[in-house]
Design an enzyme around this catalytic site. Sequence first.
Site, short mmCIF file in Angstrom:
data_model
loop_
_atom_site.label_atom_id
_atom_site.label_comp_id
_atom_site.label_asym_id
_atom_site.label_seq_id
_atom_site.Cartn_x
_atom_site.Cartn_y
_atom_site.Cartn_z
N GLY A 155 0.81 -1.22 0.00
CA GLY A 155 0.00 0.00 0.00
C GLY A 155 0.84 1.26 0.00
O GLY A 155 2.05 1.22 0.18
N GLY B 159 2.49 3.81 1.53
CA GLY B 159 2.97 4.09 2.88
C GLY B 159 3.33 5.54 3.08
O GLY B 159 3.47 6.02 4.20
N ARG B 160 3.56 6.24 1.97
CA ARG B 160 3.87 7.67 2.09
C ARG B 160 3.38 8.46 0.89
O ARG B 160 3.90 9.53 0.60
CB ARG B 160 5.36 7.86 2.28
CG ARG B 160 6.18 7.21 1.18
CD ARG B 160 7.56 7.67 1.27
NE ARG B 160 8.43 6.86 0.46
CZ ARG B 160 9.70 7.10 0.33
NH1 ARG B 160 10.24 8.12 0.95
NH2 ARG B 160 10.45 6.33 -0.41
N LYS C 53 3.85 12.81 -2.23
CA LYS C 53 4.73 11.74 -1.75
C LYS C 53 5.59 12.32 -0.63
O LYS C 53 6.31 13.30 -0.84
CB LYS C 53 5.61 11.21 -2.89
CG LYS C 53 6.48 10.02 -2.46
CD LYS C 53 7.00 9.28 -3.66
CE LYS C 53 7.99 8.18 -3.26
NZ LYS C 53 8.53 7.50 -4.43
N GLY D 255 6.46 7.60 6.73
CA GLY D 255 5.60 8.26 5.74
C GLY D 255 6.23 9.50 5.13
O GLY D 255 5.58 10.24 4.40
N ARG E 134 3.05 14.38 -7.25
CA ARG E 134 3.13 13.60 -8.48
C ARG E 134 1.79 13.65 -9.19
O ARG E 134 0.75 13.80 -8.55
CB ARG E 134 3.44 12.12 -8.16
CG ARG E 134 4.57 11.90 -7.21
CD ARG E 134 5.08 10.49 -7.30
NE ARG E 134 4.21 9.48 -6.71
CZ ARG E 134 4.59 8.22 -6.54
NH1 ARG E 134 5.81 7.82 -6.92
NH2 ARG E 134 3.77 7.33 -5.99
N ARG F 101 -1.26 -0.01 -9.80
CA ARG F 101 -0.14 -0.90 -10.10
C ARG F 101 -0.64 -2.34 -10.25
O ARG F 101 -1.75 -2.65 -9.84
CB ARG F 101 0.86 -0.89 -8.92
CG ARG F 101 1.36 0.46 -8.56
CD ARG F 101 1.07 0.77 -7.07
NE ARG F 101 1.25 2.20 -6.82
CZ ARG F 101 2.42 2.77 -6.64
NH1 ARG F 101 3.50 2.03 -6.58
NH2 ARG F 101 2.53 4.07 -6.48
N ASP G 123 4.71 -4.10 -7.27
CA ASP G 123 4.03 -2.91 -6.73
C ASP G 123 4.56 -1.64 -7.38
O ASP G 123 4.03 -0.55 -7.13
CB ASP G 123 4.18 -2.84 -5.20
CG ASP G 123 5.62 -2.95 -4.75
OD1 ASP G 123 6.27 -3.96 -5.08
OD2 ASP G 123 6.12 -2.03 -4.09
N ASN G 124 5.60 -1.77 -8.19
CA ASN G 124 6.14 -0.60 -8.90
C ASN G 124 5.89 -0.70 -10.40
O ASN G 124 6.59 -0.06 -11.19
CB ASN G 124 7.64 -0.47 -8.63
CG ASN G 124 7.92 -0.08 -7.18
OD1 ASN G 124 7.07 0.46 -6.49
ND2 ASN G 124 9.13 -0.36 -6.71
P1 AMP Z 1 9.26 1.32 -2.68
O1 AMP Z 1 10.25 0.21 -2.72
O2 AMP Z 1 9.86 2.69 -2.46
O3 AMP Z 1 8.33 1.31 -3.86
O4 AMP Z 1 8.37 1.11 -1.38
C1 AMP Z 1 7.83 -0.14 -1.01
C2 AMP Z 1 6.78 0.06 0.03
O5 AMP Z 1 7.33 0.70 1.20
C3 AMP Z 1 5.61 0.91 -0.39
O6 AMP Z 1 4.46 0.37 0.23
C4 AMP Z 1 5.96 2.25 0.18
O7 AMP Z 1 4.85 3.09 0.35
C5 AMP Z 1 6.61 1.88 1.49
N1 AMP Z 1 7.52 2.91 2.01
C6 AMP Z 1 8.75 3.24 1.53
N2 AMP Z 1 9.29 4.23 2.26
C7 AMP Z 1 8.40 4.56 3.23
C8 AMP Z 1 8.37 5.52 4.29
N3 AMP Z 1 9.38 6.34 4.53
N4 AMP Z 1 7.26 5.54 5.06
C9 AMP Z 1 6.24 4.72 4.84
N5 AMP Z 1 6.20 3.80 3.88
C10 AMP Z 1 7.26 3.72 3.07
MG MG Z 2 6.75 1.56 -4.63
#
Ligand code: AMP
Ligand code: MG
Length: 517
Positions: A101, A103-104, A123, A136, A193, A200, A268-269
């Site tokens: 989900g 997260g930020r 973001k 977040g 953004r 996704r 997820d990306n």
């Molecule tokens: P990413 O690899 O950056 O696409 O992130 C993978 C997951 O980690 C996603 O669910 C993001 O929203 C979450 N995430 C990454 N960094 C943070 C953060 N600083 N705070 C909260 N969630 C995060």
């Molecule tokens: Mg991501």
Amino acid sequence: MQSLKDYHYKNEFTSAFPGDESGDLSPRQTPGALYSKAIPTPVSKPELLAWTETLAEELEISYPEDEDIKILAGNKVTARMHPYAACYAGHQFGNWAGQLGDGRAITLGEWEHNGKPYELQLKGAGPTAYSRSADGRAVLRSSVREYLISEAMHHLGVPTTRALSLVTTGDKILRDMFYDGNAAYEQGAVVMRVSESFLRFGNFEILAARKEIENLQKLVHWTIERYYPHITGTQKIIPWFKEVIERTAQLIVEWHRVGFVHGVMNTDNMSILGQTIDYGPFSFLDDYDPGFTPNTTDLPGRRYAFGNQPSVGLWNLRRLATALNPLFEDSAELEEALNTYEDIFWNKYYKMMGNKLGLDEVKKEDKMLISDLEEILAKIKPDMTIFYQLLMDTPEDLSEVEQLMQHFGECFYTEPQAEMKTTLLALLKTYSVRRKTNKISVSETKELMRKTNPRFILRNYLLHQAIEELEQGKNELFEKLRTALKDPYSNKFDEFLKKRPDWATKKAGCSMLSCSS
Ligand code: AMP
Ligand code: MG
């Protein structure tokens, strides 16, 4: 022109699907919900560092005044907005990771322009129900990278999410950048953004995993009607899945055209629209090395290395197919669609490579020439961008090694061994002869190559230098890069047409990066 603060946002995603409306920001699983309401958490001192005029003009959004800047920082939510974090799952580095989900990331609302919706998403605006153990937030360094690369990719002609603004928060964030136990405080920032959709593959995967087949069916049809309206008829899912395959293949071909490595191709990306999404430890190739991964977390497997991106694309599409499978009686049609990926990819790939080489068409012999060239480049590892620029003006009478070195010398990081020089020379001679058989003129050939091969790329070491300057309150290089990235095929910014300097080769953040952001 309308202002961010007065706009009548649409909130069609949250109206269409069940969500968790509690507004509770504590981390948890949210079964049955496709999103969770999330009000951004205010920051101390929002300051606008960058605003993307081109995008704002396109969408007719007026230059942000005080109240709008508060919106861009997450300090203000208007009554017309319905801010939410989307719920999705994903496969990370080949393994099922369950619910992830946003997260930020928080979508504030949908801005409609010319009948098309655009999600405006912050973001780094604070925790959501999906933040798990994280805060977040986003640091300035990763936000500058996402802001600049989104716009760079757009101007390169690569499908991408966009970035409208970059705001500093005045707050400090704790990050262990090298994952070595030395956490330090860094400046925080928020990027807005923009994309028609941030859906996704993982948004579909979570519904299949939770066996919420009705929600899955509804999300699929909603996605098709809203983003793929040209798909009509009674059986829409397979034609749609085929188009997602085609767009994913096209996206990766475009990455290879410009030498882009995403670095974290988790499901997820992977955008359902075939856009580049979620910029983290990405990199352009400096030296041509198909085994290069910019992501320190991706070592030693190098799953997401440059040369692996085409096969990872298929692997990810297979995960999407698996998620869609419950909507079918058997998997035959999905399998059949997946089986088309390789042909689709390679047809597009060779066409793109033909354009890079300035060929009027790509015949069987040309494919051999292209793969031979790639093989020798992978051994010699010249600067990819500079090599293709020099290739445009390959001397027609190329016959001697000295001539080769004189013309191509500046793209080599190390002098190629004698036998490699001979191989490259022989290949380029064949290439020269082949180019003469083109049915397009010499100037058309050069124009085709000029439009296909970027001259300016946003190299990691340039980003690193711009970030270091910004952290000290200087924005000279940042502004220069912002200007250069708008015109990547021109020779106006040749001050940046240089190999990665030696000092940057081993320096963290200049070549490889961690996921810390
Ligand atoms: P990413 O690899 O950056 O696409 O992130 C993978 C997951 O980690 C996603 O669910 C993001 O929203 C979450 N995430 C990454 N960094 C943070 C953060 N600083 N705070 C909260 N969630 C995060
Ligand atoms: Mg991501």
